[in-house]
Motif scaffolding. Structure first.
Motif, PDB file in Angstrom:
ATOM      1  N   UNK A   1     -18.329 -26.980  33.196  1.00 22.02           N
ATOM      2  CA  UNK A   1     -17.741 -28.315  33.011  1.00 22.02           C
ATOM      3  C   UNK A   1     -17.780 -28.676  31.523  1.00 22.02           C
ATOM      4  N   UNK A   2     -16.661 -29.116  30.983  1.00 18.94           N
ATOM      5  CA  UNK A   2     -16.609 -29.415  29.549  1.00 18.94           C
ATOM      6  C   UNK A   2     -17.370 -30.691  29.192  1.00 18.94           C
ATOM      7  N   UNK A   3     -17.898 -30.720  27.987  1.00 14.85           N
ATOM      8  CA  UNK A   3     -18.544 -31.944  27.507  1.00 14.85           C
ATOM      9  C   UNK A   3     -17.522 -33.082  27.597  1.00 14.85           C
ATOM     10  N   UNK A   4     -17.939 -34.187  28.147  1.00 10.51           N
ATOM     11  CA  UNK A   4     -17.022 -35.322  28.330  1.00 10.51           C
ATOM     12  C   UNK A   4     -16.321 -35.302  29.684  1.00 10.51           C
ATOM     13  N   UNK A   5     -16.463 -34.192  30.420  1.00 12.52           N
ATOM     14  CA  UNK A   5     -15.838 -34.111  31.748  1.00 12.52           C
ATOM     15  C   UNK A   5     -16.437 -35.167  32.675  1.00 12.52           C
ATOM     16  N   UNK A   6     -15.583 -35.774  33.484  1.00 12.46           N
ATOM     17  CA  UNK A   6     -16.050 -36.872  34.341  1.00 12.46           C
ATOM     18  C   UNK A   6     -15.826 -36.540  35.801  1.00 12.46           C
ATOM     19  N   UNK A   7     -16.837 -36.825  36.617  1.00 10.23           N
ATOM     20  CA  UNK A   7     -16.815 -36.449  38.035  1.00 10.23           C
ATOM     21  C   UNK A   7     -17.384 -37.569  38.871  1.00 10.23           C
ATOM     22  N   UNK A   8     -16.885 -37.629  40.091  1.00 12.97           N
ATOM     23  CA  UNK A   8     -17.596 -38.460  41.051  1.00 12.97           C
ATOM     24  C   UNK A   8     -18.527 -37.527  41.809  1.00 12.97           C
ATOM     25  N   UNK A   9     -19.827 -37.798  41.739  1.00 11.07           N
ATOM     26  CA  UNK A   9     -20.758 -37.087  42.596  1.00 11.07           C
ATOM     27  C   UNK A   9     -20.720 -37.840  43.930  1.00 11.07           C
TER      28      UNK A   9
END
Ligand code: ATP
Ligand code: MG
Length: 562
Positions: free
Chosen positions: A518-526
């Motif tokens: 996952x790239x730095x700054x990547x955003x996810x909903x856990x």
């Protein structure tokens, strides 16, 4: 975003509409964002940035980025660079108009000479303390300086000598000659220039006299042909002074319009206080994700879209108010709900062995990335195997009535996978702590349903132990425990209201393997936990996540209650 593009009317737009109707400024709209490069930008600045650049965009005008760099003691190149980065990141473009008040130093000096020649500025020998004493108060008039009636020739000579470096720091000032009895203290012979030997980040040691902010700001606006000079309410009392300067000089007259600054609860926003928190290590740098700085919000996981949405939602007003930080969080949620892939991550793992699942078998289960946009967000494969992790919180040995998750003998659904039933609990001999569960699974329930349609109450997220990626998860809480951090017991300051547990680090997290790179700054909903952003501290196969915001929309609740 859906809401972007909706431009609510406000009093500033009304003024501009009226000006355009009357043909003022030949139909031009030219605004500017004028930061002083003495700190990093915060969410309050974002309000001003979105307002100024947004007006220019909507009226087909221009917006300058101008650094009001009049105080070499507090200003640095580092701040200039960070401000440019932040404005650009927010999505705005000043094109070739990166401007500096320091570019106008020569012109401002000429303007000062003009005022001296008109007999409305004089060189004063009072010390800073004496000037303060002479200034009077809100209820009593000030006293004239004994140097107020110097001749024009003497003033010209002394002012040139000030510039030439013939007097020590603080020995003299140039002041406007206005009215020491004015009801507006800003009009009581304000200082235009002071002597300071300090290297400026752009002009170096060229100058030893520096213009005061009040002297530089309005003339800089005028020189740039600004039509609408938008600033915060505390400058309302300065407007008569700015008008006076412009009228004395007979130059282009921008219209100053004041609006209420943004205040957020549970936050401090002044650069002075933010600087103190950073310098004294109450936080870890300007981009600490707990700070309301733009770079802190960015690191936390905020998106430019969410901040622009926030700026649109709060609008502009003439009266001071405090905005609930839950609104800012709601804006982030609204954006990330659409764009962040939904993945599975276990923050506090509990090992689960599925006894009747074949040893060594791995199934790649299909998982949907974002049900808000099923078609374009697509799907991914998530591996399932005999040993998995679930969240410690998702198991209770003695469940209370409302606990619908896993418990001894109870069946739950694993998201994207199977139904499992808890058969046995393994504890640590010494501590008695639950360290492992043994479960059985129903092979018929793959994908989340069964032929007999039997009901399970809970759905848990999970990760396959052998495939999981190690993660550190930083959970943030508000930096201050008090809604208004400045309210303290006597003798204490806002720092007494710092939240001692604003950062909790969970170092043993396990996340699904799709997050490995996952790239730095990547955003996810856990799933079930909130929105998380990959931190720049990720390294050596360990991914570091910042929790940007939880899933629960407290703002929606507040709105509903209204
Ligand atoms: P602070 O008071 O936080 O130290 P400042 O006003 O001294 O900030 P500047 O660099 O002078 O910071 O601000 C640049 C622009 O941003 C100004 O036009 C100012 O009015 C605006 N601004 C600063 N803080 C806010 C805020 N909280 N809400 C809206 N606009 C703001
Ligand atoms: Mg300021």
């Amino acid at each position: 975003m859906a809401t972007e593009g909706i431009r609510p009317s406000n009093f500033i737009r009304d003024i501009i509409d009226e000006d355009l109707k009357n043909g003022k400024n030949q139909g031009r709209v030219h605004t500017r964002f004028p930061p002083e490069p003495n700190g990093y930008l915060h969410i309050g600045h974002a309000k001003s940035i979105c307002l100024n650049f947004g007006l220019a965009r909507d009226y087909g005008g221009k917006c300058n980025l101008r650094f009001d760099d009049t105080n070499p003691i507090k200003e640095e190149l580092e701040y200039v660079d960070s401000i440019k980065e932040d404005v650009r990141w927010l999505g705005w473009d000043w094109e070739d108009r990166e401007l500096y008040a320091s570019d106008y130093y020569e012109q401002l000096y000429e303007y000062a000479i003009q005022l001296i020649k008109k007999g409305v500025a004089y060189v004063c020998d009072l010390t800073a303390d004496e000037i303060r004493e002479h200034r009077g108060t809100l209820t009593t008039p000030g006293k004239d300086s004994p140097y107020r009636n110097r001749t024009i020739a003497e003033n010209l000579d002394l002012f040139q000598k000030m510039r030439a470096g013939m007097f020590p720091d603080g020995a003299k000032t140039l002041r406007a000659k206005i009215d020491m009895a004015s009801g507006n203290i800003n009009m009581r012979d304000p200082i235009l220039y002071r002597i300071v030997r300090s290297t400026h980040h752009r002009t170096g040691d060229k100058w030893c006299i520096y213009p005061m902010y009040d002297w530089a700001h309005g003339q800089s606006d005028s020189l740039e042909g600004i039509t609408h000079s938008i600033c915060t309410l505390e400058f309302e009392d300065h407007r008569p002074l700015y008008d006076w300067f412009i009228d004395q000089l007979g130059i282009h007259h921008p219209q100053q319009i004041e609006f209420a600054r943004l205040n957020l609860n549970y936050t401090v926003m002044s650069k002075r206080l933010l600087l103190e928190l950073v310098k004294e290590n109450y936080v870890n740098g300007w981009d600490d994700p707990r700070l309301p700085t733009i770079c802190g919000l960015r690191r936390r996981g905020y998106t430019p879209e969410s901040i622009r949405l926030f700026a649109d939602k709060i609008g502009v007003a003439k009266a001071d108010s405090t905005v609930d930080i839950a609104l800012l969080e709601a804006c982030l949620r609204e954006h990330l709900n659409l764009v962040a892939p939904r993945v599975m991550a276990v923050l506090r793992p509990l090992k689960v062995v599925i006894d009747n699942y074949p040893d060594g078998q791995v199934e790649e289960l299909e998982a949907i990335n974002n049900p808000e946009r099923p078609a374009d967000a697509g799907t991914r494969k998530v591996p399932f195997s005999k040993v998995i992790y679930i969240e410690q919180d998702d198991f209770r040995e003695e469940p209370h009535k409302k606990f619908f998750r896993l418990a001894p003998g109870r069946e739950v659904r694993l998201k994207h996978a199977y139904y499992i039933t808890c058969q046995k609990v393994v504890r640590d001999d010494k501590t008695g702590e639950v360290i492992e569960l043994h479960c059985s699974y129903d092979p018929e329930s793959r994908g989340g349903g069964t032929a007999d349609n039997r009901k399970v109450e809970g759905t848990l997220h999970w990760v396959s132990a052998q495939h999981a990626v190690d993660a550190e998860v930083r959970m943030f809480d508000r930096l201050f425990i008090a809604e208004d951090p400045s309210k303290t017991e006597p003798g204490r300051d806002y720092k007494a209201n710092l939240n001692p547990s604003s950062l909790e680090v969970l170092s043993g997290g396990k996340v699904e393997p799709s997050l490995k790179d996952a790239p730095v700054g990547g955003k996810y909903q856990f799933l079930r936990q909130g929105y998380f952003c990959v931190d720049l501290d990720s390294k050596n196969g360990k991914v570091v996540f910042n929790r940007a915001v939880g899933l629960k929309d407290t703002w929606a609740k507040i709105e509903r209650r209204r």
